[in-house]
Scaffold this motif. Structure first.
Motif, PDB file in Angstrom:
ATOM      1  N   MET A   1      47.384  13.274 -30.252  1.00  8.68           N
ATOM      2  CA  MET A   1      48.788  14.030 -30.768  1.00  8.68           C
ATOM      3  C   MET A   1      49.510  14.670 -29.624  1.00  8.68           C
TER       4      MET A   1
ATOM      5  N   ILE B   1      52.549   9.377 -37.172  1.00 10.86           N
ATOM      6  CA  ILE B   1      53.085  11.022 -37.231  1.00 10.86           C
ATOM      7  C   ILE B   1      54.515  11.224 -36.578  1.00 10.86           C
ATOM      8  N   ARG B   2      54.220  10.665 -35.175  1.00 12.92           N
ATOM      9  CA  ARG B   2      55.503  10.840 -34.416  1.00 12.92           C
ATOM     10  C   ARG B   2      56.562  10.102 -34.881  1.00 12.92           C
TER      11      ARG B   2
ATOM     12  N   GLY C   1      57.742  19.530 -39.373  1.00 16.09           N
ATOM     13  CA  GLY C   1      56.485  19.065 -39.429  1.00 16.09           C
ATOM     14  C   GLY C   1      56.023  19.167 -41.098  1.00 16.09           C
TER      15      GLY C   1
ATOM     16  N   SER D   1      61.736  14.066 -27.779  1.00 13.96           N
ATOM     17  CA  SER D   1      60.712  13.310 -28.376  1.00 13.96           C
ATOM     18  C   SER D   1      61.210  11.795 -28.576  1.00 13.96           C
TER      19      SER D   1
ATOM     20  N   TYR E   1      58.167  12.209 -37.642  1.00 15.89           N
ATOM     21  CA  TYR E   1      58.755  13.475 -37.025  1.00 15.89           C
ATOM     22  C   TYR E   1      60.045  13.003 -36.171  1.00 15.89           C
ATOM     23  N   ASN E   2      60.363  11.895 -35.580  1.00 15.97           N
ATOM     24  CA  ASN E   2      61.439  11.434 -34.963  1.00 15.97           C
ATOM     25  C   ASN E   2      62.549  10.903 -35.790  1.00 15.97           C
TER      26      ASN E   2
ATOM     27  N   ASN F   1      51.761  12.008 -27.815  1.00 15.40           N
ATOM     28  CA  ASN F   1      52.648  11.696 -28.795  1.00 15.40           C
ATOM     29  C   ASN F   1      53.520  12.963 -28.922  1.00 15.40           C
ATOM     30  N   ASN F   2      53.364  13.875 -27.937  1.00 18.93           N
ATOM     31  CA  ASN F   2      54.211  14.890 -28.282  1.00 18.93           C
ATOM     32  C   ASN F   2      54.158  15.701 -29.565  1.00 18.93           C
ATOM     33  N   MET F   3      53.065  15.655 -30.481  1.00 16.95           N
ATOM     34  CA  MET F   3      53.022  16.079 -31.585  1.00 16.95           C
ATOM     35  C   MET F   3      51.990  17.343 -31.505  1.00 16.95           C
TER      36      MET F   3
ATOM     37  N   PHE G   1      48.188  18.894 -36.346  1.00 15.22           N
ATOM     38  CA  PHE G   1      48.170  17.913 -37.288  1.00 15.22           C
ATOM     39  C   PHE G   1      46.620  17.395 -37.573  1.00 15.22           C
TER      40      PHE G   1
END
Length: 623
Positions: free
Chosen positions: A453, A533-534, A545, A345, A537-538, A456-458, A462
């Motif tokens: 989402m 959010i990405r 999450g 990610s 997360y990263n 952005n690999n989410m 979400f």
């Protein structure tokens, strides 16, 4: 209270996480909480780190809530600071663990005791049940009708607990029965029944009671529609023959034994054979022969069952240890997979933000490695049977959504599934979720949120974060904060909006809709939210999450201060550990559980009684 005016000792009884009953006697201030440093440690997700405390108040005891997230309940009523009655039930959270307590009470003394102590209410030694109230009380016979329809009876001479817990004297496995529901106890030569703060109540002869005397044989019902017990104090008077009934005449020529005991003494008493008749000697020898045969048979049967039991225990221990090893291996695979997924990610974010394709081959290789690890993990779970197979569809869905949001299903704390169901029940009691989904579908927002989402690999789930923020109202304006007004469907504050490329309008300092403020532009705001959010997360959230949700609500800096005290790896840096080690605001706690429970409902709404379809269903195929 005692003669000195100080609080008497207080006896506590609670169940440990492994199901073992624990009894303590305390005489000073004692804290209760999830923290192992608390004298009464209750490792349950509904219990705060330091939840409440018991403390002497004058000549009695009091309970004080220490600002817990889920509240403290005394005999079913939520309290902040209250005086304790002589006996009470404490519950931590509406559906959390319970603790039962008893104070000593005082009257004039008995031989060998200080004045003021009643034997019926003396604290029992640690690890034992309450002491008998009256050794002269007649036995109480309790008759229970089993699920098979058969009945069984058992006499008791001392304190009897009734409930669903394995440690109760009378265990009733029924949904209407609380873990420790009620008790029967002798006092002053008479038996009494007391309800222990149960959820469904206790009825004596059809009437709800909290504390009542048992008059002769009676019917005890546990809950309005629960199981029924028959209780009957045994008579202490000897049975006498009917004086009007004439005695049967004895057979001529032989004295008739007066009782069964006399027959046994006559034939089987240890006396020399020359003192007995021929018939008696034959009966004795036949009895000895039968006894030897039975003994050999019994020894053989017992030996067989001892061997069978030993083999069964050995197999059980082996299977248990095997399952424990399999679970440890599965958790290890999951967090290795999580580390690889986090690296992918982060690399993909670099490629997306910089346009530098030099890392693309590395991303593709890592993506293939991650997919293989996912297949290996799923296959391992299925082959080893680590996950329980008797789970309800609702429980399986909750566990699957934990995995979707990057949390290990094998590492969930005790009580998490129950807590999620509590928030699902809250959604069921209001029409807010249904109305929000109608707004989502009417404006066709779901495909845009899904696309941004996934790019952005989410997880597309979400989407439910916007539901909690604004109910999918793109013109929403939040209350004023020290950072300004949050606006739009994703409720960006001005600083974060500008950081992610959204232009704020001239009405930025007013609580009004502004068409020139890009926070109200659904497409641009959704793209910014997906990137925000990405990034959460990263970075320090370590691909958790639920930590991302907490950061979005409370502010990333507030979460960062706390998660930076945790080890830098996904195993130790997740929402479970945050709850275990830190206290978070109730608003943030509710925020995370509302979003998660809404995402569970959204996967299969009709399973939970909602009349709409999964808003994300079919979007991937349509794209």
């Amino acid at each position: 209270m005692n003669e000195t005016g100080r609080a008497p000792p207080l006896q506590l009884m609670f169940l440990r996480a492994d199901g073992e009953r624990r009894t303590l006697s305390i005489s000073g201030t004692t804290q209760i909480g999830r923290d192992p440093a608390c004298p009464v440690c209750l490792p349950d997700v509904l219990v705060s780190r330091r939840h409440a405390e018991l403390y002497p108040g004058g000549s009695g005891w009091r309970i004080r809530d220490l600002g817990s997230s889920n509240g403290t309940y005394l005999n079913g009523l939520r309290i902040t600071d209250a005086e304790l009655p002589a006996q009470a039930t404490l519950q931590f959270g509406v559906e959390g663990p319970q603790l039962w307590l008893r104070q000593a009470v005082t009257v004039t003394g008995q031989p060998g005791e200080a004045p003021g102590t009643v034997a019926a209410h003396r604290p029992a030694p640690a690890g034992q049940g309450p002491m008998p109230a009256d050794s002269t009380v007649p036995p109480l016979t309790v008759t229970v009708r089993a699920a098979s329809g058969k009945s069984y009876s058992r006499p008791f001479r001392s304190h009897v607990t009734i409930g669903r817990d394995d440690h109760c004297s009378v265990r009733l496995d029924h949904e209407a029965v609380s873990r420790v529901h009620a008790e029967l106890f002798p006092d002053g030569g008479t038996w009494y029944v007391r309800d222990l703060g149960s959820a469904t109540g206790t009825l004596l002869n059809g009437q709800f009671v909290t504390h009542a005397r048992i008059e002769g044989a009676a019917e005890l019902r546990i809950g309005h529609n629960g199981p029924v017990l028959r209780v009957a104090p045994e008579s202490t008077e000897p049975t006498t023959a009917n004086p009007e009934q004439p005695a049967a005449p004895a057979p001529a020529g032989r004295p008739v034994p007066k009782s069964l005991d006399e027959v046994a003494r006559h034939y089987f008493e240890d006396r020399p054979d020359h003192e007995a008749g021929e018939h008696t000697i034959m009966v004795r020898r036949a009895f000895q022969q039968v006894k030897k045969q039975q003994k050999r048979r019994y020894y053989g049967v017992i030996s067989f069952f001892v061997v069978l039991l030993a083999v069964s225990v050995g197999i059980g221990v082996y299977q248990y240890l095997k399952l424990q090893r399999a679970e440890r291996v599965a958790v290890e695979i999951f967090y290795n997979m999580k580390t690889v997924g986090l690296e992918i990610s982060r690399l993909e974010s670099v490629v997306k933000d910089t346009g530098n394709r030099a890392y693309q081959d590395e991303v593709n290789a890592r993506r293939r490695q991650f997919q293989n690890m996912e297949k290996q993990y799923d296959r391992y779970l299925q082959e080893t049977g680590v996950l329980k197979k008797d789970q309800s569809p609702q429980d399986r869905l909750i566990i699957r959504m934990a995995r979707v949001f990057g949390e290990c299903e094998l590492n969930m704390p005790q009580g998490f599934t129950r807590e999620v169901k509590r928030y699902i029940a809250r959604w069921q009691q209001t029409g807010r979720l249904t109305r929000a989904i109608e707004t989502l579908k009417k404006n066709d927002y779901a495909p845009v949120i899904y696309k941004d989402m996934v790019e952005n690999n989410m997880p597309p789930q979400f989407l439910y974060l916007a539901l909690q923020e604004s109910s999918f109202n793109r013109r929403a304006v939040g209350p004023e904060t020290r950072f300004g007004y949050a606006k739009g469907m994703w409720q960006f504050i001005p600083e974060t909006a500008r950081k992610y490329g959204l232009r704020t309008g001239p009405l930025v300092e007013l609580p009004r809709f502004d068409p020139r403020d890009e926070r109200f532009n659904f497409n641009r705001a959704t793209d910014a939210a997906a990137r925000y959010i990405r990034d959460l997360y990263n970075t320090d959230a370590e691909a958790s999450g639920l930590l991302v949700m907490a950061s979005y609500n409370w502010g990333f800096n507030n979460i960062r201060k706390r998660i930076n005290t945790m080890p830098d790896n996904p195993r130790e840096r997740n929402f479970w550990k945050l709850l275990e080690q830190h206290k978070i605001p109730k608003e943030t706690y509710d925020y995370v559980f509302y979003i998660f429970s809404a995402s569970v409902i959204g996967e299969n709404p009709r399973l939970f009684g909602f009349d709409f379809d999964n808003p994300l269903q079919g979007i991937a195929d349509a794209g």
